[in-house]
Design an enzyme around this catalytic site. Structure first.
Site, PDB file in Angstrom:
ATOM      1  N   LYS A   1     -17.029-100.882 -76.671  1.00 32.35           N
ATOM      2  CA  LYS A   1     -18.304-100.223 -76.961  1.00 32.35           C
ATOM      3  C   LYS A   1     -18.009 -98.766 -77.295  1.00 32.35           C
ATOM      4  O   LYS A   1     -17.138 -98.159 -76.655  1.00 32.35           O
ATOM      5  CB  LYS A   1     -19.246-100.311 -75.755  1.00 32.35           C
ATOM      6  CG  LYS A   1     -20.556 -99.533 -75.977  1.00 32.35           C
ATOM      7  CD  LYS A   1     -21.645 -99.919 -74.997  1.00 32.35           C
ATOM      8  CE  LYS A   1     -21.579 -99.267 -73.648  1.00 32.35           C
ATOM      9  NZ  LYS A   1     -21.602 -97.783 -73.651  1.00 32.35           N
TER      10      LYS A   1
ATOM     11  N   ASP B   1     -17.884 -96.434 -69.084  1.00 33.97           N
ATOM     12  CA  ASP B   1     -17.234 -95.174 -68.700  1.00 33.97           C
ATOM     13  C   ASP B   1     -18.062 -94.446 -67.636  1.00 33.97           C
ATOM     14  O   ASP B   1     -17.647 -93.405 -67.123  1.00 33.97           O
ATOM     15  CB  ASP B   1     -16.925 -94.279 -69.907  1.00 33.97           C
ATOM     16  CG  ASP B   1     -18.169 -93.838 -70.651  1.00 33.97           C
ATOM     17  OD1 ASP B   1     -19.283 -94.303 -70.321  1.00 33.97           O
ATOM     18  OD2 ASP B   1     -18.036 -93.014 -71.586  1.00 33.97           O
ATOM     19  N   SER B   2     -19.196 -95.033 -67.260  1.00 31.63           N
ATOM     20  CA  SER B   2     -19.933 -94.534 -66.089  1.00 31.63           C
ATOM     21  C   SER B   2     -19.062 -94.631 -64.838  1.00 31.63           C
ATOM     22  O   SER B   2     -19.388 -94.044 -63.801  1.00 31.63           O
ATOM     23  CB  SER B   2     -21.229 -95.341 -65.891  1.00 31.63           C
ATOM     24  OG  SER B   2     -20.951 -96.726 -65.896  1.00 31.63           O
TER      25      SER B   2
ATOM     26  N   GLU C   1     -30.195 -96.622 -74.959  1.00 35.72           N
ATOM     27  CA  GLU C   1     -30.350 -96.010 -73.628  1.00 35.72           C
ATOM     28  C   GLU C   1     -31.316 -94.830 -73.694  1.00 35.72           C
ATOM     29  O   GLU C   1     -31.346 -94.071 -74.683  1.00 35.72           O
ATOM     30  CB  GLU C   1     -28.973 -95.512 -73.133  1.00 35.72           C
ATOM     31  CG  GLU C   1     -29.074 -94.793 -71.780  1.00 35.72           C
ATOM     32  CD  GLU C   1     -27.721 -94.499 -71.126  1.00 35.72           C
ATOM     33  OE1 GLU C   1     -26.678 -94.824 -71.710  1.00 35.72           O
ATOM     34  OE2 GLU C   1     -27.740 -93.933 -70.021  1.00 35.72           O
TER      35      GLU C   1
ATOM     36  N   GLU D   1     -20.058 -94.931 -78.502  1.00 38.54           N
ATOM     37  CA  GLU D   1     -21.338 -94.232 -78.634  1.00 38.54           C
ATOM     38  C   GLU D   1     -21.465 -93.608 -80.024  1.00 38.54           C
ATOM     39  O   GLU D   1     -20.482 -93.159 -80.600  1.00 38.54           O
ATOM     40  CB  GLU D   1     -21.443 -93.131 -77.569  1.00 38.54           C
ATOM     41  CG  GLU D   1     -21.487 -93.681 -76.165  1.00 38.54           C
ATOM     42  CD  GLU D   1     -21.692 -92.595 -75.113  1.00 38.54           C
ATOM     43  OE1 GLU D   1     -21.978 -91.436 -75.460  1.00 38.54           O
ATOM     44  OE2 GLU D   1     -21.564 -92.934 -73.920  1.00 38.54           O
TER      45      GLU D   1
ATOM     46  N   ASP E   1     -15.712 -99.764 -72.539  1.00 34.57           N
ATOM     47  CA  ASP E   1     -16.149 -98.535 -73.206  1.00 34.57           C
ATOM     48  C   ASP E   1     -14.950 -97.747 -73.719  1.00 34.57           C
ATOM     49  O   ASP E   1     -13.950 -97.579 -73.001  1.00 34.57           O
ATOM     50  CB  ASP E   1     -16.874 -97.628 -72.189  1.00 34.57           C
ATOM     51  CG  ASP E   1     -18.379 -97.611 -72.410  1.00 34.57           C
ATOM     52  OD1 ASP E   1     -18.845 -97.981 -73.503  1.00 34.57           O
ATOM     53  OD2 ASP E   1     -19.079 -97.212 -71.457  1.00 34.57           O
TER      54      ASP E   1
HETATM   55  O1  KIV Z   1     -21.087 -96.483 -69.166  1.00 33.00           O
HETATM   56  C1  KIV Z   1     -21.986 -97.294 -68.926  1.00 33.00           C
HETATM   57  O2  KIV Z   1     -22.113 -97.834 -67.818  1.00 33.00           O
HETATM   58  C2  KIV Z   1     -22.920 -97.610 -69.988  1.00 33.00           C
HETATM   59  C3  KIV Z   1     -24.156 -98.350 -69.626  1.00 33.00           C
HETATM   60  C4  KIV Z   1     -25.099 -97.440 -68.956  1.00 33.00           C
HETATM   61  C5  KIV Z   1     -24.784 -99.022 -70.792  1.00 33.00           C
HETATM   62  O3  KIV Z   1     -22.701 -97.255 -71.108  1.00 33.00           O
END
Ligand code: KIV
Length: 288
Positions: free
Chosen positions: A135, A66-67, A204, A137, A105
């Site tokens: 994924k 989600d970056s 992280e 959090e 994510d």
């Molecule tokens: O969103 C993302 O790119 C991430 C990575 C930094 C692990 O969660």
């Protein structure tokens, strides 16, 4: 892997990617046995089909992080990222890859409310993208959700330590676990998520000894983002390691300086167009 080729005319992998020929989640999970990982796991973020094509031969996992909110959309954080954005980019990455397992994510607000909410949205992600897992959090608070999804066929990668979706609660993106109480909480979070059945965990923004301690504490592979060479694997945001931005987190090694390459190519193009040197007479002739 070498059976597959890039069809540069269509930007597709050829033959068409087949889900079950990819690296599987059980195979990734099994890379850590008796607390050790003989060969570290490699993961990079990918947001587009072409980026996925280029990265796929080299890594075990492609993470549609989600970056992308900041990296692709210029948003101030990952909080405004929607499920629809993740699904669109997840599907593109699956289309552009053929060997790596693709993980998407879960964006903020799509899984925290209840295991049932998480299942409904994660099932959409898997159905509409073809990704192998999601994924999410959070630590102990998310353990029930991790177990709920796992029991219903959805592999989950955890994410502990600095959890960017909690930036408002944390007060910034600084390193976590600097005091003993928080370090102990992060280790407990990793243990809880691993015990709930996560197939891997990202750690992280923690200092090196804590990243090592989390790796030792969790039964599943722990993938560090610059944490410790003793982690079971490493992940970076691809644009960071390619040098697309002037400023990157301190732990990021820049493997290229693509920002400078793109900028000087654009400047060269503009200069030639303004000087009426582009297209050249030869190129105009070839195009006819
Ligand atoms: O969103 C993302 O790119 C991430 C990575 C930094 C692990 O969660």
């Amino acid at each position: 892997m070498s059976k597959y080729e890039l069809d540069t005319a269509t930007s597709r992998a050829h033959p068409t990617p087949a889900p079950l020929r990819r690296k599987t989640i059980p195979a990734i999970r099994a890379r850590k046995a008796d607390g050790t990982t003989a060969e570290p796991i490699t993961m990079l973020t990918a947001y587009t089909a072409r980026q996925a094509q280029l990265l796929d031969p080299h890594v075990d996992l492609l993470l549609v992080g989600d970056s992308l909110g900041q990296v692709i959309y210029g948003l101030p954080s990952s909080l405004p990222v929607t499920l629809e954005m993740m699904i669109a980019h997840g599907a593109a990455v699956v289309r552009g890859s053929w060997a790596a397992a693709v993980i998407v994510d879960m964006p903020f607000g799509t899984y925290e409310q209840s295991p049932a909410q998480a299942f409904a949205n994660a099932a959409r992600v898997l159905k509409e993208t073809g990704a192998a897992g999601v994924k999410l959090e959070g630590g102990a608070a998310m353990a029930e959700t991790v177990a709920f999804l796992g029991a219903r066929g959805i592999p989950v990668m955890g994410h502990v330590g600095l959890t960017p979706q909690a930036v408002n609660q944390l007060g910034g993106y600084g390193a976590r676990g600097r005091d003993a109480a928080e370090a102990a909480r992060i280790i407990a979070d990793a243990r809880a998520v691993a015990a709930a059945g996560a197939f891997a965990i990202v750690v992280e923004g923690v200092v090196e000894p804590l990243a090592t301690a989390v790796t030792e504490a969790a039964s599943c592979p722990v993938i560090g983002i610059g944490g410790s060479a003793r982690c079971d694997g490493q992940v970076l945001v691809t644009e960071d390691m390619l040098g697309m931005f002037e400023r990157v987190p301190r732990f990021v090694k820049r493997y290229a300086e693509l920002g400078t390459v793109v900028s000087s190519a654009a400047a060269h193009f503009a200069e030639e167009v303004r000087g009426r040197r582009f297209p050249t007479p030869e190129q105009t002739y070839q195009a006819k």
